[in-house]
Design a protein around this motif. Sequence first.
Motif, PDB file in Angstrom:
ATOM      1  N   VAL A 196       1.107  -1.323   0.090  1.00  0.00           N
ATOM      2  CA  VAL A 196      -0.306   0.002  -0.465  1.00  0.00           C
ATOM      3  C   VAL A 196       1.104   1.234  -0.137  1.00  0.00           C
ATOM      4  N   VAL A 197       1.007   2.003  -1.327  1.00  0.00           N
ATOM      5  CA  VAL A 197       1.581   3.994  -0.880  1.00  0.00           C
ATOM      6  C   VAL A 197       0.651   4.602  -1.231  1.00  0.00           C
ATOM      7  N   TRP A 198       0.459   5.254   0.136  1.00  0.00           N
ATOM      8  CA  TRP A 198       0.144   6.362   0.269  1.00  0.00           C
ATOM      9  C   TRP A 198       1.051   8.416  -1.046  1.00  0.00           C
ATOM     10  N   ALA A 199       0.686   8.177  -1.965  1.00  0.00           N
ATOM     11  CA  ALA A 199       0.777   8.740  -3.130  1.00  0.00           C
ATOM     12  C   ALA A 199       0.744  10.498  -2.904  1.00  0.00           C
ATOM     13  N   GLU A 200       1.953  10.909  -3.372  1.00  0.00           N
ATOM     14  CA  GLU A 200       1.406  12.493  -3.801  1.00  0.00           C
ATOM     15  C   GLU A 200       0.908  12.845  -4.603  1.00  0.00           C
ATOM     16  N   ARG A 201       1.558  11.721  -6.087  1.00  0.00           N
ATOM     17  CA  ARG A 201       0.982  11.981  -7.098  1.00  0.00           C
ATOM     18  C   ARG A 201       1.017  10.923  -7.899  1.00  0.00           C
ATOM     19  N   VAL A 202       0.522  11.401  -9.386  1.00  0.00           N
ATOM     20  CA  VAL A 202      -0.097   9.686  -9.974  1.00  0.00           C
ATOM     21  C   VAL A 202       0.349   9.366 -11.410  1.00  0.00           C
ATOM     22  N   GLU A 203       1.686   9.009 -11.062  1.00  0.00           N
ATOM     23  CA  GLU A 203       2.755   8.062 -12.016  1.00  0.00           C
ATOM     24  C   GLU A 203       1.493   7.643 -13.131  1.00  0.00           C
ATOM     25  N   SER A 204       2.607   9.105 -14.186  1.00  0.00           N
ATOM     26  CA  SER A 204       2.529   8.702 -16.097  1.00  0.00           C
ATOM     27  C   SER A 204       2.946   7.503 -16.148  1.00  0.00           C
ATOM     28  N   ASP A 205       3.874   7.096 -15.948  1.00  0.00           N
ATOM     29  CA  ASP A 205       4.699   5.733 -16.738  1.00  0.00           C
ATOM     30  C   ASP A 205       3.054   4.933 -15.855  1.00  0.00           C
ATOM     31  N   LEU A 206       2.998   4.771 -15.117  1.00  0.00           N
ATOM     32  CA  LEU A 206       1.946   3.261 -14.920  1.00  0.00           C
ATOM     33  C   LEU A 206       0.136   3.535 -15.901  1.00  0.00           C
ATOM     34  N   MET A 207       0.182   4.889 -15.745  1.00  0.00           N
ATOM     35  CA  MET A 207      -1.017   5.131 -17.078  1.00  0.00           C
ATOM     36  C   MET A 207      -1.132   4.924 -18.059  1.00  0.00           C
ATOM     37  N   ALA A 208       0.500   4.371 -18.800  1.00  0.00           N
ATOM     38  CA  ALA A 208       0.752   3.529 -20.186  1.00  0.00           C
ATOM     39  C   ALA A 208      -0.369   1.937 -20.124  1.00  0.00           C
ATOM     40  N   ARG A 209      -0.389   1.374 -18.862  1.00  0.00           N
ATOM     41  CA  ARG A 209      -0.619  -0.143 -18.954  1.00  0.00           C
ATOM     42  C   ARG A 209      -1.831  -0.157 -17.292  1.00  0.00           C
ATOM     43  N   SER A 210      -1.630   0.365 -16.786  1.00  0.00           N
ATOM     44  CA  SER A 210      -3.104   0.129 -15.852  1.00  0.00           C
ATOM     45  C   SER A 210      -3.855   1.843 -15.667  1.00  0.00           C
ATOM     46  N   PRO A 211      -5.424   1.806 -16.227  1.00  0.00           N
ATOM     47  CA  PRO A 211      -5.413   2.900 -16.162  1.00  0.00           C
ATOM     48  C   PRO A 211      -4.831   3.830 -14.386  1.00  0.00           C
ATOM     49  N   VAL A 212      -5.092   5.319 -14.106  1.00  0.00           N
ATOM     50  CA  VAL A 212      -5.697   5.585 -13.070  1.00  0.00           C
ATOM     51  C   VAL A 212      -7.511   5.812 -12.966  1.00  0.00           C
ATOM     52  N   LEU A 213      -7.795   5.020 -11.306  1.00  0.00           N
ATOM     53  CA  LEU A 213      -9.101   5.236 -10.782  1.00  0.00           C
ATOM     54  C   LEU A 213      -9.713   6.084 -10.423  1.00  0.00           C
ATOM     55  N   VAL A 214     -10.719   6.414 -11.185  1.00  0.00           N
ATOM     56  CA  VAL A 214     -11.861   7.709 -10.945  1.00  0.00           C
ATOM     57  C   VAL A 214     -13.238   7.692 -10.926  1.00  0.00           C
ATOM     58  N   TRP A 215     -13.773   8.550 -10.206  1.00  0.00           N
ATOM     59  CA  TRP A 215     -15.161   8.675 -10.007  1.00  0.00           C
ATOM     60  C   TRP A 215     -15.917   9.401 -10.992  1.00  0.00           C
ATOM     61  N   THR A 216     -16.014  10.917 -11.593  1.00  0.00           N
ATOM     62  CA  THR A 216     -16.082  11.193 -12.429  1.00  0.00           C
ATOM     63  C   THR A 216     -15.241  11.445 -13.888  1.00  0.00           C
ATOM     64  N   ASN A 217     -15.886  11.909 -14.867  1.00  0.00           N
ATOM     65  CA  ASN A 217     -15.728  12.239 -16.103  1.00  0.00           C
ATOM     66  C   ASN A 217     -14.933  13.329 -16.055  1.00  0.00           C
ATOM     67  N   ALA A 218     -15.052  14.117 -15.764  1.00  0.00           N
ATOM     68  CA  ALA A 218     -14.111  15.441 -16.115  1.00  0.00           C
ATOM     69  C   ALA A 218     -12.842  15.179 -15.687  1.00  0.00           C
ATOM     70  N   THR A 219     -13.092  13.873 -14.102  1.00  0.00           N
ATOM     71  CA  THR A 219     -11.626  13.924 -13.501  1.00  0.00           C
ATOM     72  C   THR A 219     -10.547  13.303 -15.032  1.00  0.00           C
ATOM     73  N   ARG A 220     -11.364  12.618 -14.986  1.00  0.00           N
ATOM     74  CA  ARG A 220     -11.045  11.307 -16.542  1.00  0.00           C
ATOM     75  C   ARG A 220     -10.240  12.225 -17.664  1.00  0.00           C
ATOM     76  N   ILE A 221     -11.239  12.418 -17.947  1.00  0.00           N
ATOM     77  CA  ILE A 221     -10.702  13.530 -19.273  1.00  0.00           C
ATOM     78  C   ILE A 221      -9.653  14.632 -19.156  1.00  0.00           C
ATOM     79  N   ARG A 222      -9.177  15.522 -17.280  1.00  0.00           N
ATOM     80  CA  ARG A 222      -8.220  16.009 -17.055  1.00  0.00           C
ATOM     81  C   ARG A 222      -7.334  15.123 -17.227  1.00  0.00           C
ATOM     82  N   LEU A 223      -6.718  13.784 -16.695  1.00  0.00           N
ATOM     83  CA  LEU A 223      -5.965  13.176 -16.409  1.00  0.00           C
ATOM     84  C   LEU A 223      -5.737  12.869 -17.980  1.00  0.00           C
TER      85      LEU A 223
END
Length: 509
Positions: A288-315
């Motif tokens: 378990v990692v308390w992360a201060e930021r999103v890791e862009s390297d991981l997003m290429a294979r494991s998407p960031v999980l969000v609730w709203t579409n607005a957050t999804r589009i922004r990321l």
Amino acid sequence: MTLPAVTFSDDQAEAWDAIAEGLRGSGIDLDDSLLTPPRSGGSLVMAVIGKAGSGKTMLLAELTRALNEAGVDIVSGDWEGKRRKDRRTLAVLAPTNKAASVLRTRGVPATTIHRILYTPVYDPEYEKIAEWLAGNGERPQIEGLTEVALDRAFASYQANKSIPAALAAAGLRGSDFITGWKRREDPLDIGFVDESSMLDKRQFEDLQEIFPTLVLFGDPAQLPPVQSDGGMVFENLPAPKVLSLSRIHRQDEDNPILDLAHALADPALGFDDFERMVADAARRDKRVVWAERVESDLMARSPVLVWTNATRIRLIHAFRAAFDAPADELLEGEPLICDGLELPLKHRNKRNDLEARGLIKGAQVIYLGPGRKPGFSRLHVIGADDPQVSAASIVKIEQEGDDEPFIPFAARMGATFLHGAAVTIHKAQGSQWDTVQVYAPDIAMASRMGRVEAGQPLWKRLAYVAITRAERELRWVVRNRLARPTQPLRVDDLTVETRLELRPEGPDI
């Protein structure tokens, strides 16, 4: 009642007994490995429900093994061969390719619901190879195929029991040996459906038409289908047909991710208290990692999980900017999510072909570059048996606000895609990744809004689904920040079997 060699909990043993009794009524005796012809007119629907870690998959796997040992044929949806009068069949299904692939990594021969609803029509010449591989015919002589190619097909089939993979290993394209698709006309016997919380009413009705005996495996704590009336299909079954599992089975050592998931059941737990639990778990355990930021390297294979579409589009836009993606084209290695098919009804065969190759709504793919034809994209379909295809594509990069989406590929018709660097928690159901990043500010917003679904605060259901997508590591992201990538986007990490070297772009569809 004779149980398998594995150690079952009391509730698993009770579920096994109840399912075995139901199977006995349909002519399958697991105690004596005795099969009798199926009985006409009867039907049985049961459900095994439990939260993450309760042993649903373990029970499903052991039932599948026992049925196979009893002589029940496991139907994959790839090819079925000649029907025998006394044949008994089982299909293990999941709503998406990713969910099916998760089961396959655990030794369960799962396929998608679509591959059971629609069956391939084989060219008669190449069907001879399939009969031979399945042990129902002599080694054939096929014009244009060498003995070496047939040896490759045989070796492939021995390794993975997939007829299409074996024919592809012989150097054949899917369009060579599959001439079309048809909706299944003949029923099967038994259907096991994993991730059944994702089923909608129409899918459930389709499955009941095919399987006289249907066993659903699902998690009642997950989110209901987006377009449902708010419930899950197994919630309407009579109580005796719903078998509940407690949280008994765990990994060899304590799993902090499951601990956090099950802590959400406490009605007194508030969001701030839960975040303190996450922080405490992160101090004790590196999973378990308390992360201060999103890791862009991981997003290429494991998407960031969000609730709203607005957050999804922004990321998504932050991800593309971090990798210096041009405004007017995609980079090789960008992740996409299939959003459905834009095909008229007269192109039913084309639709079936696309869906059979894994391009169903919610499928995760990686962009490999433009195809040979205008409007086509080369894609790697995550979790598909034959992952590389070249498909007519409509790719939409959504913009913030009311702006029209940017469309780098716009075939007149074909598979439609959204960007996949971030996805909503709803769409993530049924999938798992080694490492999962959960965007906590979105869940905090759901907590502040005070919404309730099925008697439970929405933020708890969102958090439960999100964190149980993690197989090994959970990253709880608490800041609206994105780390710069450490390397360019890549595609060389995608596992592709040797057969694909014969046709690097896969079939055009």
